[in-house]
Design an enzyme around this catalytic site. Structure first.
Site, short mmCIF file in Angstrom:
data_model
loop_
_atom_site.label_atom_id
_atom_site.label_comp_id
_atom_site.label_asym_id
_atom_site.label_seq_id
_atom_site.Cartn_x
_atom_site.Cartn_y
_atom_site.Cartn_z
N GLY A 150 -87.86 23.16 38.74
CA GLY A 150 -87.56 22.06 37.84
C GLY A 150 -88.27 20.86 38.40
N CYS A 151 -88.35 19.73 37.70
CA CYS A 151 -89.22 18.68 38.22
C CYS A 151 -89.07 17.36 37.48
CB CYS A 151 -90.68 19.07 38.11
SG CYS A 151 -91.05 20.63 38.88
N ALA A 152 -89.77 16.36 38.03
CA ALA A 152 -89.97 15.09 37.33
C ALA A 152 -91.46 14.89 37.16
CB ALA A 152 -89.40 13.96 38.18
N ARG A 159 -84.53 14.20 40.62
CA ARG A 159 -85.08 15.36 39.92
C ARG A 159 -85.92 16.22 40.87
NH1 ARG A 159 -84.67 14.78 34.23
NH2 ARG A 159 -86.00 16.60 34.06
#
Lengths: 376, 503
Positions: free
Chosen positions: A10-12, A39
């Protein structure tokens, strides 16, 4: 250093671009990605910057990561027979850097994980010898050699290979990575950034985003559930997918569709995040014909699964989501500036006063294009 | 010589329940049931087609295996001994109907499908679009675009003909002759209703089916029965049949007794003559000959229809498929060693060919290695039993699958394997008018469509659990399959990892 496991994450993401080509230092993008600290989980962060080497704009800038001196020597030996290296130098860094200490110090909760144990980070400004491109285009030649180094030169990794651009990435929180690489000292007309939340420990700097090839850079939040077929689709075209990161397929797909097959970027996005048949069937005839053909021919390139992606290239920036928008992305404009980020707050952080803010529809490309020349 | 073969089955009548309505006598097409004051079964004639069991209003009939017909022996099984006895009595080739029933490993059952958890969300097919649409036909490797006069982008590439399937499942080639006209009608109606294709097999196309042209694949096989210009053009695609999984390298034989008026007209042969399909096409003795036939058919259909080639899965299937694609085939159908048949020599059916799973994996990989995978569609045939098999076949690389036996079962077939006798009690594999009329085409079509609808929903559930919303994201995505109880070599051949290995 290479981790052979595939890492869902998952990420920003955040990106900003001056469509008039004005160059800005890296402080703003660092602040934007820093706001989305939660995040990421400290296992990867990175930036892509366009316009950072105006005096060496004609040369390919290879940002390299080496496990050790031996790998560096081996790689330089490889360069010797392949390219003309015009200049090589250490990529300047602040070892042990943390965001808190080296910038404004506005975020006291940050800075607990200083950037340590980097690989050897070196950059090479490269010309392609003329005699190498008799039977192959210059860019094709560069791609082939990037693939070759990444798969065959042990301990060497090409982080980026475009002209007048570069990737700065590593293991750590993105804001710390930004400070580590002294991004406050570079000026670019496009910045993209990425904070990573992998679900196991890669410990590998090359695995961080952005993922780059030539002047393409990809920052990507999400997981490509169609990775298996995308990989098998790309392989016959000569791409070697050995980095075990699904982001890699996005970069190669753009390279294939836009550079090699010469699809306009908007249509490439239609191939990768294709409209649904129920909508295609209702399109006006010409459009229906085009999109139907794209889906028939490029089905193996369709990206499925949750993602938001920012693609950078030397003339612009493109943001798009998966077909049903399973990951967030907000866009905004202010004067000549285009912003894209996982959260609106990351944009407001650096540009509180905006002309326009919107959440693009699923599968719709938001295209930022240079309308001016790059400020020198 | 009187037969020494013991009966295979014992038919038990519960005389307490039997009301002597004689329905079983009327329904038995194998002459097993007689009426002598009460129903008296002649066990020897029973084939366990279950027609009588199904239609007995009192549920008074039970059919059991004749347990002690042969003394137990793990090596000399009852089937072995029965076959030897049959041949000792007749000196003939053993015939059988339907696919190979032997207990060889079924690789589909050794593959498991992935699903999403947390890092990528699964998708609910009841709430989100879930696309199964598939196009069969040759695709280019890339598209060219031009700018029109008004500045609009226009498609510069002219695509070869593509045939749309709403479900990635087509009906297998079964000829009019091997099956009844009512069976053909049911298949054609169901294909139309479900947006897919039926396949004429090599027996021509009855004029009653002409209105279903856009859902029909017409076959050109070695006997060329019923092949004429109108036939070729009354279709969605044309298929050249080289081989069949149940009998690779073997031709076909429709006995003259089945060739009545209608079949005679449809096949273009005299009434009562045997219809013999030679083992090879006598104008195809090489790949270049095949190419000539492919282009002859393309000429005859004005390049408006994909032309496919069907082969059985044999040892060198990958190289053969590659040659076929290069010879101009827009669709390659591979039929595995479990594929069905109306009649085949048992020794061929049970011993020749390779499993479809391995053949499919090899063909898909070979075409990719050669950079020509986009140039053809792959259809996978040979015992696709459920939607799980469909999903696995597509993940291995098939564009769509072909179902024959499953379609017959949907229409009522009980897999009694007596298709070649012409006595099918269910009106499917027979030409006897009194039996044919047992199959109502409307009802058959509805049952077939229901099956496709059920499988489609299941496929959508599988796609949703995989976190993708379009079938092309599963197609060839072997990363989403894992093997269990398979040796390393088989895993490599299938191109999948063993269960327990992550990504």
């Amino acid at each position: 250093m290479r981790c052979n496991c595939y890492i869902p994450s998952g990420c920003a993401i955040s990106g900003m671009m001056s469509e008039s080509g004005e160059r800005m230092d890296g402080n703003a993008i660092i602040r934007s990605i820093a706001l989305m600290h939660d995040r990421s989980n400290g296992l990867g962060g990175g930036f892509a910057a366009y316009g950072i080497y105006p005096r060496r704009a004609d040369q390919y800038a290879f940002h390299m990561m080496f496990d050790n001196m031996e790998a560096k020597e081996k790689c330089e030996e490889y360069f010797n027979g392949t390219f003309d290296v015009v200049l090589d130098e250490k990529i300047p860094t602040r070892p042990g850097a943390v965001f808190e200490e080296d910038t404004s110090g506005r975020y006291p909760e940050y800075g607990t994980q200083p950037i340590i144990n980097p690989p050897i980070l070196w950059r090479y400004f490269i010309d392609v010898p003329e005699d190498k491109t008799k039977f192959i285009s210059e860019r094709e030649y560069v791609v082939e050699n990037v693939m070759d180094i990444n798969s065959n030169v042990d301990g060497a990794f090409v982080a980026s290979s475009g002209k007048n651009m570069g990737a700065f990435k590593g293991v750590g929180y993105p804001e710390d990575i930004g400070v580590f690489y002294k991004l406050d000292e570079y000026k670019a007309y496009i910045w993209t950034s990425h904070g990573r939340f992998p679900t196991n420990t890669p410990g590998w700097w090359g695995g961080a985003h952005p993922f780059c090839l030539l002047d393409w850079s990809i920052v990507h939040n999400g997981e490509i559930s169609s990775y298996g077929i995308n990989k098998r689709y790309l392989e016959p075209f000569g791409y070697k997918l050995e980095l075990r990161t699904d982001t890699e397929v996005v970069a190669y797909l753009f390279d294939l569709l836009v550079r090699r097959h010469k699809l306009p970027i908007e249509l490439a996005v239609k191939a990768l995040a294709a409209p649904f048949w129920k909508d295609i069937d209702k399109m006006p005839e010409n459009e229906r014909k085009i999109i139907t053909a794209i889906r028939q021919v490029y089905g193996g390139g369709l990206l499925n699964g949750p993602f938001s992606i920012i693609l950078g290239h030397s003339r612009g920036m493109v943001g798009f989501n998966d077909r049903i928008k399973l990951r967030p992305m907000t866009c905004a404009r202010k004067d000549d500036m285009l912003y894209m980020a996982s959260e609106e707050s990351a944009i407001r952080e650096i540009a509180p006063d905006l002309d326009e803010v919107w959440s693009p529809r699923a599968g719709t490309a938001i295209v930022g294009e240079m309308n001016g020349e790059v400020e020198a | 010589m009187s037969s020494q073969i013991p009966p295979e089955f014992t038919v038990i009548i519960d005389y307490d329940r039997c009301r002597r309505c004689r329905r079983c006598v009327m329904n038995c097409s194998f002459g097993c049931m007689q009426f002598k004051d009460k129903v008296v079964p002649e066990h020897k004639k029973c084939v366990a087609c279950h027609r009588c069991v199904t239609y007995c209003p009192e549920s008074a009939i039970t059919i059991k295996k004749n347990e002690l017909a042969y003394k137990e022996n793990a090596n000399w099984t009852p089937e072995m001994r029965q076959n030897i006895l049959k041949q000792a009595e007749t000196g003939g080739i053993l015939l059988s109907g339907m696919g190979n029933p032997r207990p060889q490993q079924i690789l589909w059952d050794h593959m498991l499908i992935d699903a999403c958890q947390v890092t990528n969300p699964s998708i609910d097919p009841l709430r989100e679009p879930m696309e199964l649409r598939t196009y069969l036909g040759r695709k280019p490797n890339h598209l060219d675009f031009t700018r029109g006069e008004n500045g609009d982008i226009e498609l510069g590439t002219t695509l070869q003909p593509q045939v749309k399937l709403d479900v990635p499942i087509v009906f297998a080639a079964m000829s009019y002759g091997a099956v009844s006209l009512n069976a053909h009608k049911a298949l054609a109606m169901a294909a139309k209703k479900s947006g897919t294709l039926m396949n004429t097999g090599e027996g021509g196309l009855h004029t009653d089916l002409y209105p279903y042209a856009s859902n029909i694949t017409v076959q050109v096989a070695s006997g060329r029965f019923g092949v004429h210009s109108e036939y070729l053009n009354t279709s969605a695609t044309v298929e050249i049949k080289i081989g069949q999984g149940a009998k690779p390298g073997i031709g076909g034989h429709l006995p003259g007794e089945k060739v009545g008026d209608e079949i005679s007209r449809t096949r273009m042969i005299p009434v009562g003559t045997d219809a013999l399909s030679p083992a090879p096409h006598h104008d195809i003795y090489s790949i270049e000959d095949l190419s000539q036939l492919i282009y002859a058919i393309k000429e005859a259909t004005d390049y408006t229809k994909p032309v496919g080639v069907k082969i059985s899965a044999v040892h060198n299937v990958a190289a053969i498929a590659s040659g076929i694609v290069r010879a101009g085939a827009d669709i390659v159908t591979i039929d595995g060693f479990r594929g069905g048949t109306g009649a085949a020599p048992m020794v061929i059916r049970d011993n020749v060919g390779i499993p479809i799973e391995l053949a499919l994996a090899a063909v898909d990989q070979r075409l990719r290695d050669e950079g020509i995978r986009n140039n053809t569609s792959i259809l996978c045939a040979g015992s696709i039993r459920n939607s799980g098999d469909v999903a696995k076949a597509i993940a291995l690389g098939a564009d769509a699958v072909v179902i024959g036996t499953a379609a017959l079962i949907a229409m009522g077939c009980r897999v009694c394997q007596k298709c070649y006798t012409g006595n099918c009690a269910w009106g499917i594999a027979t030409q006897k008018p009194e039996l044919v009329r047992r199959l109502d085409p409307q009802l058959g079509a509805e049952r077939l469509s229901n099956l496709l609808t059920g499988w489609s929903h299941e496929l959508q559930e599988i796609l949703g659990s995989l976190g993708v919303n379009s079938i092309e994201s599963l197609r060839g995505s072997r990363e989403r399959l894992r093997g269990i109880d398979l040796d390393e070599q088989t895993l490599n051949l299938l191109g999948i990892k063993p269960a327990g290995i992550g990504q």
